[in-house]
Design a protein around this motif. Structure first.
Motif, PDB file in Angstrom:
ATOM      1  N   PRO A 172       0.824  -1.212   0.000  1.00  0.00           N
ATOM      2  CA  PRO A 172       0.000   0.000   0.000  1.00  0.00           C
ATOM      3  C   PRO A 172       0.858   1.263   0.000  1.00  0.00           C
ATOM      4  O   PRO A 172       1.827   1.375   0.744  1.00  0.00           O
ATOM      5  N   GLN A 173       0.478   2.196  -0.864  1.00  0.00           N
ATOM      6  CA  GLN A 173       1.200   3.449  -0.978  1.00  0.00           C
ATOM      7  C   GLN A 173       0.521   4.552  -0.171  1.00  0.00           C
ATOM      8  O   GLN A 173      -0.703   4.567  -0.040  1.00  0.00           O
ATOM      9  N   PRO A 174       1.292   5.502   0.363  1.00  0.00           N
ATOM     10  CA  PRO A 174       0.708   6.559   1.197  1.00  0.00           C
ATOM     11  C   PRO A 174      -0.166   7.497   0.363  1.00  0.00           C
ATOM     12  O   PRO A 174      -0.023   7.578  -0.858  1.00  0.00           O
ATOM     13  N   PRO A 175      -1.054   8.214   1.028  1.00  0.00           N
ATOM     14  CA  PRO A 175      -1.983   9.101   0.306  1.00  0.00           C
ATOM     15  C   PRO A 175      -1.284  10.113  -0.591  1.00  0.00           C
ATOM     16  O   PRO A 175      -1.770  10.416  -1.683  1.00  0.00           O
ATOM     17  N   GLU A 176      -0.119  10.629  -0.172  1.00  0.00           N
ATOM     18  CA  GLU A 176       0.547  11.633  -0.995  1.00  0.00           C
ATOM     19  C   GLU A 176       1.081  11.033  -2.289  1.00  0.00           C
ATOM     20  O   GLU A 176       1.182  11.727  -3.306  1.00  0.00           O
ATOM     21  N   VAL A 177       1.390   9.739  -2.285  1.00  0.00           N
ATOM     22  CA  VAL A 177       1.836   9.069  -3.509  1.00  0.00           C
ATOM     23  C   VAL A 177       0.632   8.742  -4.390  1.00  0.00           C
ATOM     24  O   VAL A 177       0.645   8.978  -5.596  1.00  0.00           O
ATOM     25  N   ARG A 178      -0.416   8.224  -3.780  1.00  0.00           N
ATOM     26  CA  ARG A 178      -1.625   7.896  -4.554  1.00  0.00           C
ATOM     27  C   ARG A 178      -2.263   9.145  -5.152  1.00  0.00           C
ATOM     28  O   ARG A 178      -2.891   9.088  -6.208  1.00  0.00           O
ATOM     29  N   GLY A 179      -2.113  10.272  -4.493  1.00  0.00           N
ATOM     30  CA  GLY A 179      -2.750  11.505  -4.972  1.00  0.00           C
ATOM     31  C   GLY A 179      -1.887  12.357  -5.878  1.00  0.00           C
ATOM     32  O   GLY A 179      -2.337  13.424  -6.327  1.00  0.00           O
ATOM     33  N   ALA A 180      -0.670  11.913  -6.147  1.00  0.00           N
ATOM     34  CA  ALA A 180       0.203  12.692  -7.026  1.00  0.00           C
ATOM     35  C   ALA A 180      -0.367  12.717  -8.438  1.00  0.00           C
ATOM     36  O   ALA A 180      -1.174  11.891  -8.823  1.00  0.00           O
ATOM     37  N   ARG A 181       0.063  13.674  -9.238  1.00  0.00           N
ATOM     38  CA  ARG A 181      -0.368  13.843 -10.631  1.00  0.00           C
ATOM     39  C   ARG A 181      -1.860  14.185 -10.724  1.00  0.00           C
ATOM     40  O   ARG A 181      -2.558  13.801 -11.672  1.00  0.00           O
ATOM     41  N   ASP A 182      -2.335  14.936  -9.759  1.00  0.00           N
ATOM     42  CA  ASP A 182      -3.727  15.370  -9.729  1.00  0.00           C
ATOM     43  C   ASP A 182      -3.985  16.368 -10.856  1.00  0.00           C
ATOM     44  O   ASP A 182      -3.270  17.370 -10.982  1.00  0.00           O
ATOM     45  N   PRO A 183      -4.994  16.140 -11.709  1.00  0.00           N
ATOM     46  CA  PRO A 183      -5.246  17.081 -12.801  1.00  0.00           C
ATOM     47  C   PRO A 183      -5.597  18.481 -12.320  1.00  0.00           C
ATOM     48  O   PRO A 183      -5.290  19.468 -13.008  1.00  0.00           O
ATOM     49  N   GLU A 184      -6.216  18.595 -11.160  1.00  0.00           N
ATOM     50  CA  GLU A 184      -6.524  19.938 -10.661  1.00  0.00           C
ATOM     51  C   GLU A 184      -5.265  20.671 -10.231  1.00  0.00           C
ATOM     52  O   GLU A 184      -5.199  21.901 -10.306  1.00  0.00           O
ATOM     53  N   ARG A 185      -4.270  19.921  -9.799  1.00  0.00           N
ATOM     54  CA  ARG A 185      -2.973  20.545  -9.501  1.00  0.00           C
ATOM     55  C   ARG A 185      -2.337  21.037 -10.797  1.00  0.00           C
ATOM     56  O   ARG A 185      -1.717  22.108 -10.836  1.00  0.00           O
ATOM     57  N   ALA A 186      -2.477  20.255 -11.863  1.00  0.00           N
ATOM     58  CA  ALA A 186      -1.963  20.687 -13.158  1.00  0.00           C
ATOM     59  C   ALA A 186      -2.637  21.980 -13.599  1.00  0.00           C
ATOM     60  O   ALA A 186      -1.979  22.896 -14.122  1.00  0.00           O
ATOM     61  N   ARG A 187      -3.943  22.067 -13.392  1.00  0.00           N
ATOM     62  CA  ARG A 187      -4.661  23.303 -13.739  1.00  0.00           C
ATOM     63  C   ARG A 187      -4.085  24.494 -12.958  1.00  0.00           C
ATOM     64  O   ARG A 187      -3.805  25.552 -13.530  1.00  0.00           O
ATOM     65  N   ALA A 188      -3.912  24.305 -11.653  1.00  0.00           N
ATOM     66  CA  ALA A 188      -3.413  25.394 -10.823  1.00  0.00           C
ATOM     67  C   ALA A 188      -2.001  25.807 -11.236  1.00  0.00           C
ATOM     68  O   ALA A 188      -1.681  27.003 -11.291  1.00  0.00           O
ATOM     69  N   ASP A 189      -1.154  24.825 -11.555  1.00  0.00           N
ATOM     70  CA  ASP A 189       0.218  25.140 -11.950  1.00  0.00           C
ATOM     71  C   ASP A 189       0.257  25.849 -13.306  1.00  0.00           C
ATOM     72  O   ASP A 189       1.072  26.758 -13.520  1.00  0.00           O
ATOM     73  N   ALA A 190      -0.598  25.439 -14.225  1.00  0.00           N
ATOM     74  CA  ALA A 190      -0.663  26.104 -15.530  1.00  0.00           C
ATOM     75  C   ALA A 190      -1.099  27.554 -15.367  1.00  0.00           C
ATOM     76  O   ALA A 190      -0.511  28.475 -15.973  1.00  0.00           O
ATOM     77  N   GLU A 191      -2.117  27.765 -14.548  1.00  0.00           N
ATOM     78  CA  GLU A 191      -2.609  29.128 -14.340  1.00  0.00           C
ATOM     79  C   GLU A 191      -1.573  29.987 -13.616  1.00  0.00           C
ATOM     80  O   GLU A 191      -1.419  31.175 -13.912  1.00  0.00           O
ATOM     81  N   ALA A 192      -0.829  29.374 -12.691  1.00  0.00           N
ATOM     82  CA  ALA A 192       0.214  30.116 -11.986  1.00  0.00           C
ATOM     83  C   ALA A 192       1.327  30.555 -12.937  1.00  0.00           C
ATOM     84  O   ALA A 192       1.994  31.571 -12.700  1.00  0.00           O
ATOM     85  N   ALA A 193       1.506  29.799 -14.036  1.00  0.00           N
ATOM     86  CA  ALA A 193       2.515  30.152 -15.040  1.00  0.00           C
ATOM     87  C   ALA A 193       1.984  31.156 -16.054  1.00  0.00           C
ATOM     88  O   ALA A 193       2.706  31.531 -16.990  1.00  0.00           O
ATOM     89  N   GLY A 194       0.734  31.584 -15.889  1.00  0.00           N
ATOM     90  CA  GLY A 194       0.171  32.606 -16.770  1.00  0.00           C
ATOM     91  C   GLY A 194      -0.613  32.067 -17.944  1.00  0.00           C
ATOM     92  O   GLY A 194      -0.940  32.826 -18.861  1.00  0.00           O
ATOM     93  N   LEU A 195      -0.938  30.767 -17.932  1.00  0.00           N
ATOM     94  CA  LEU A 195      -1.696  30.166 -19.021  1.00  0.00           C
ATOM     95  C   LEU A 195      -3.171  30.041 -18.653  1.00  0.00           C
ATOM     96  O   LEU A 195      -3.523  29.923 -17.474  1.00  0.00           O
ATOM     97  N   ASP A 196      -4.013  30.057 -19.659  1.00  0.00           N
ATOM     98  CA  ASP A 196      -5.455  29.868 -19.467  1.00  0.00           C
ATOM     99  C   ASP A 196      -5.810  28.432 -19.840  1.00  0.00           C
ATOM    100  O   ASP A 196      -5.594  28.019 -20.984  1.00  0.00           O
ATOM    101  N   VAL A 197      -6.336  27.668 -18.894  1.00  0.00           N
ATOM    102  CA  VAL A 197      -6.726  26.280 -19.159  1.00  0.00           C
ATOM    103  C   VAL A 197      -8.088  26.292 -19.838  1.00  0.00           C
ATOM    104  O   VAL A 197      -9.087  26.738 -19.257  1.00  0.00           O
ATOM    105  N   VAL A 198      -8.148  25.805 -21.073  1.00  0.00           N
ATOM    106  CA  VAL A 198      -9.387  25.837 -21.845  1.00  0.00           C
ATOM    107  C   VAL A 198     -10.054  24.465 -21.915  1.00  0.00           C
ATOM    108  O   VAL A 198     -11.209  24.371 -22.329  1.00  0.00           O
TER     109      VAL A 198
END
Length: 266
Positions: A172-198
């Motif tokens: 069994p893997q810990p929650p932080e490993v199972r939850g990595a690569r979250d698409p909502e995190r990708a959205r937040a990181d893209a927006e933080a870089a100045g991109l608009d997620v369409v």
């Protein structure tokens, strides 16, 4: 996870089949990103959005495009019409050679790159940047090399993908490993870089492995699933899984994929 219990030792035929399948899968080349060796030995549902087709459509409209972490270049080579300027990056030497042989005849420049910032290109160099299953997405660099109005289009591995198989070997893997690569995190990181997620879509897809050779090949090729995987290191787990496959049928896991499209403001 232990090997077969003493109450259920492998038959001579089962042991011989295990040795043959494992030896075959351990000796075959895993260069490139072509999984055709698994035909008839494993199946994976494909996302409904059809990444290669959708990426090809965008390539046909682009003037200058970059494919990050192209692997062996197989997906980019499938594009019907490439833009006047097309570049691909890759870090693994066997894949660089494979991608060069496949893509140079189509006019694509293949650049050896360590997949870490900075990308070896000037600001605003591309109106389209694509990537299929990147290990890491460096959003600030993508935003930098995109021209104003340019698009980043990517299919990525989502959280806990094929973790039924991962946890068979690693536990069994810990929650932080199972939850990595979250698409909502990708959205937040893209927006933080100045991109608009369409566009942002996620799907969970069924994967089946029919024999232990398919498992060995998969884990040798997708090296981040079970880091440090070798047949000798994980032989007891492989033997236990082989027994399960022989007695219960296919091993079922689930991949997660997400599609993200982001644009740089004009």
């Amino acid at each position: 996870m232990p090997a077969e219990s003493e109450a259920n030792p492998p038959t001579p035929g089962e042991a011989a089949r295990f040795d043959a399948l494992v030896a075959e899968a351990d000796s075959v080349s895993v260069e490139g990103w072509d999984f055709s060796w698994l035909d008839g030995r494993a199946t994976e549902q494909r996302p409904s959005w059809g990444y290669a087709r959708a990426m090809g459509e965008r390539m046909g409209r682009a003037r200058a495009a970059l494919d990050i972490q192209t692997g062996g270049g197989e997906v980019l080579a499938s594009v019907p019409e490439l833009p006047p300027l097309a570049v691909a990056t890759e870090s693994w030497p066997p894949n660089i050679a494979r991608a060069t042989a496949l893509l140079h005849p189509r006019g694509v420049a293949v650049v050896a790159d360590e997949d870490e910032p900075p990308l070896p290109f000037g600001d605003g160099a591309f109106d389209l940047v694509v990537s299929r299953h990147p290990v890491t997405t460096w959003w600030a660099e993508i935003a930098r090399v995109l021209a104003p109005g340019g698009t980043y289009f990517s299919q990525q591995v989502g959280p806990a993908s094929v973790f039924e198989l991962v946890e068979f070997f690693l536990g069994p893997q810990p929650p932080e490993v199972r939850g990595a690569r979250d698409p909502e995190r990708a959205r937040a990181d893209a927006e933080a870089a100045g991109l608009d997620v369409v566009d942002l879509r996620t799907e969970r897809l069924r994967t089946e492995f029919y024999d232990i050779g398919a498992v060995v090949y998969f884990l040798r090729k997708v090296i981040w699933m079970v880091p440090g995987f070798t047949v000798e290191r994980y032989r007891p787990q492989l033997a236990a899984l082989h027994h399960r496959l022989e007695t219960e049928g296919p091993f079922v896991a689930h991949t997660t994929r997400f599609l993200i499209e982001a644009r740089k403001p004009a």
